[in-house]
Design a protein around this motif. Structure first.
Motif, short mmCIF file in Angstrom:
data_model
loop_
_atom_site.label_atom_id
_atom_site.label_comp_id
_atom_site.label_asym_id
_atom_site.label_seq_id
_atom_site.Cartn_x
_atom_site.Cartn_y
_atom_site.Cartn_z
N CYS A 150 15.63 23.47 24.59
CA CYS A 150 15.33 22.56 23.86
C CYS A 150 15.98 22.41 22.41
CB CYS A 150 13.67 22.12 23.71
SG CYS A 150 12.88 23.28 22.74
N CYS A 174 16.63 12.74 23.19
CA CYS A 174 16.10 12.81 21.73
C CYS A 174 17.06 11.92 21.13
CB CYS A 174 16.45 14.21 21.33
SG CYS A 174 15.20 15.43 21.86
N LYS A 181 10.68 13.44 14.35
CA LYS A 181 9.49 14.04 14.75
C LYS A 181 9.24 13.40 16.01
CE LYS A 181 7.46 12.49 10.79
NZ LYS A 181 6.40 12.53 9.52
N THR A 193 9.21 16.33 19.80
CA THR A 193 8.23 16.25 20.69
C THR A 193 8.93 15.99 22.15
OG1 THR A 193 7.54 14.29 20.41
CG2 THR A 193 6.35 16.15 19.29
N TYR A 194 9.68 15.15 22.12
CA TYR A 194 10.72 14.77 23.46
C TYR A 194 11.50 15.94 24.00
CZ TYR A 194 9.29 9.94 23.04
OH TYR A 194 8.56 8.46 23.06
N VAL A 252 10.81 19.01 23.86
CA VAL A 252 10.35 19.94 24.71
C VAL A 252 10.06 19.43 26.07
CG1 VAL A 252 8.05 21.44 24.79
CG2 VAL A 252 9.03 20.97 22.80
N LEU A 253 9.68 18.04 26.16
CA LEU A 253 9.38 17.20 27.32
C LEU A 253 10.66 17.34 28.37
CD1 LEU A 253 7.94 15.35 29.20
CD2 LEU A 253 8.56 13.43 27.91
N VAL A 290 1.99 22.46 24.73
CA VAL A 290 1.51 21.79 23.70
C VAL A 290 1.44 22.30 22.09
CG1 VAL A 290 -0.69 20.65 22.92
CG2 VAL A 290 -0.26 20.57 25.25
N SER A 332 5.24 21.98 21.06
CA SER A 332 5.34 20.62 20.57
C SER A 332 4.81 20.35 19.44
CB SER A 332 5.04 19.43 21.76
OG SER A 332 5.52 19.79 22.96
N LEU A 333 3.61 20.62 19.15
CA LEU A 333 3.25 20.52 17.74
C LEU A 333 3.65 21.41 16.96
CD1 LEU A 333 -0.60 20.61 19.09
CD2 LEU A 333 0.48 18.46 18.26
N TYR A 338 6.86 19.52 15.84
CA TYR A 338 6.49 18.38 15.05
C TYR A 338 6.11 18.63 13.80
CZ TYR A 338 4.00 14.20 13.72
OH TYR A 338 3.94 12.88 13.32
#
Length: 265
Positions: A72, A138, A189, A193-194, A196-197, A237, A240-241, A244
């Motif tokens: 990522c 992204c 931002k 998070t995207y 990681v997804l 999670v 991702s946080l 961010y």
């Protein structure tokens, strides 16, 4: 607690307490539900079981987390460079904007879950197709946010700078880019998070290595080890946080011309 001007400052004035309270209440309700209805751990483990398993299995969990980060982070960095560069070119040359704008939108119309297997079929199961997945996931928010920021520059200020003889380069670096930075960080931002997804989806398609949070999640689910599966989800999670929050921290360090009232907590 007192502050420098002598006034008392309570915990309720801290802007971070509502999300923290919401998370604590959610975890308490989850644990209470599991205990009250005596839900079996193989069906739904409680937060206590999940955190206990994460603490006891931390080294293995961190190994898989590092493998996901190695996908990522480079993919996200490449998307930042590509999206910002293309946005600047599209802003400078209107022909490029008309040519590439539909392609940027079209890149979001193909579901990632479909695109990832195609990339794996074309480029194999190495690192490159996974980076492409993260890049494409992204790219769109960053490029669109940057273009919007450049487009929404104050026209009166732009005309004034032209009147006093500002060059195109000075106009870009002194006015347009500073104005676009808040828009850019909004896109960063979202894309953080995207990323990681996108990395997790890329790992789901296949890999030559047996490392990564999605691979770890698949192995635990196939063994009906939900304690360990929930630790993988928890780590996704958290990453991702954290990503961010890191972008938000960089934004505060870079953009220092916000009104002072906005920075008070």
């Amino acid at each position: 607690m007192t502050v420098g001007n002598g006034r008392k400052k309570s915990i309720w004035s801290w802007k971070g307490w509502p999300p923290v309270a919401a998370v604590v209440l959610f975890l308490a309700a989850w644990q209470g539900f599991v205990v009250l209805f005596q839900v079996e751990k193989w069906l739904l483990p409680g937060p206590v079981d999940v955190f206990r398993d994460a603490a006891g299995n931390w080294q293995r969990l961190w190994m898989h987390t590092k493998a996901t980060l190695m996908i990522c982070l480079p993919g996200f960095a490449a998307s930042v460079v590509g999206a910002v560069g293309l946005a600047l070119l599209m802003h400078r040359f209107d022909t490029l904007k008309r040519a590439f704008a539909p392609l940027i939108v079209m890149s979001q119309n193909v579901p990632t879950i479909i695109l990832a297997p195609l990339l794996a079929a074309w480029f194999g199961y190495g690192l490159f197709p996974k980076l492409v997945v993260v890049f494409l996931v992204c790219f769109f928010p960053i490029a669109v946010s940057m273009l919007d920021g450049l487009k929404e520059t104050d026209p009166a200020m732009k005309n004034y700078m032209r009147m006093i003889g500002a060059s195109r380069r000075q106009l870009l670096f002194k006015l347009e880019l500073p104005h676009a930075l808040p828009f850019l960080f909004s896109g960063l931002k979202i894309s953080a998070t995207y990323s990681v997804l996108g990395a997790v989806i890329a790992e789901w398609v296949g890999s030559t290595k047996r490392e990564g949070l999605m691979l770890f999640l698949n192995m635990t689910l196939s063994a009906f080890d939900l304690d360990r599966a929930m630790t993988a989800i928890l780590m996704i999670v958290i990453v991702s946080l954290a990503f961010y929050g890191l972008i938000g921290l960089i934004e505060k360090l870079v953009i220092r011309w916000k009104p002072a009232g906005e920075e008070k907590s």
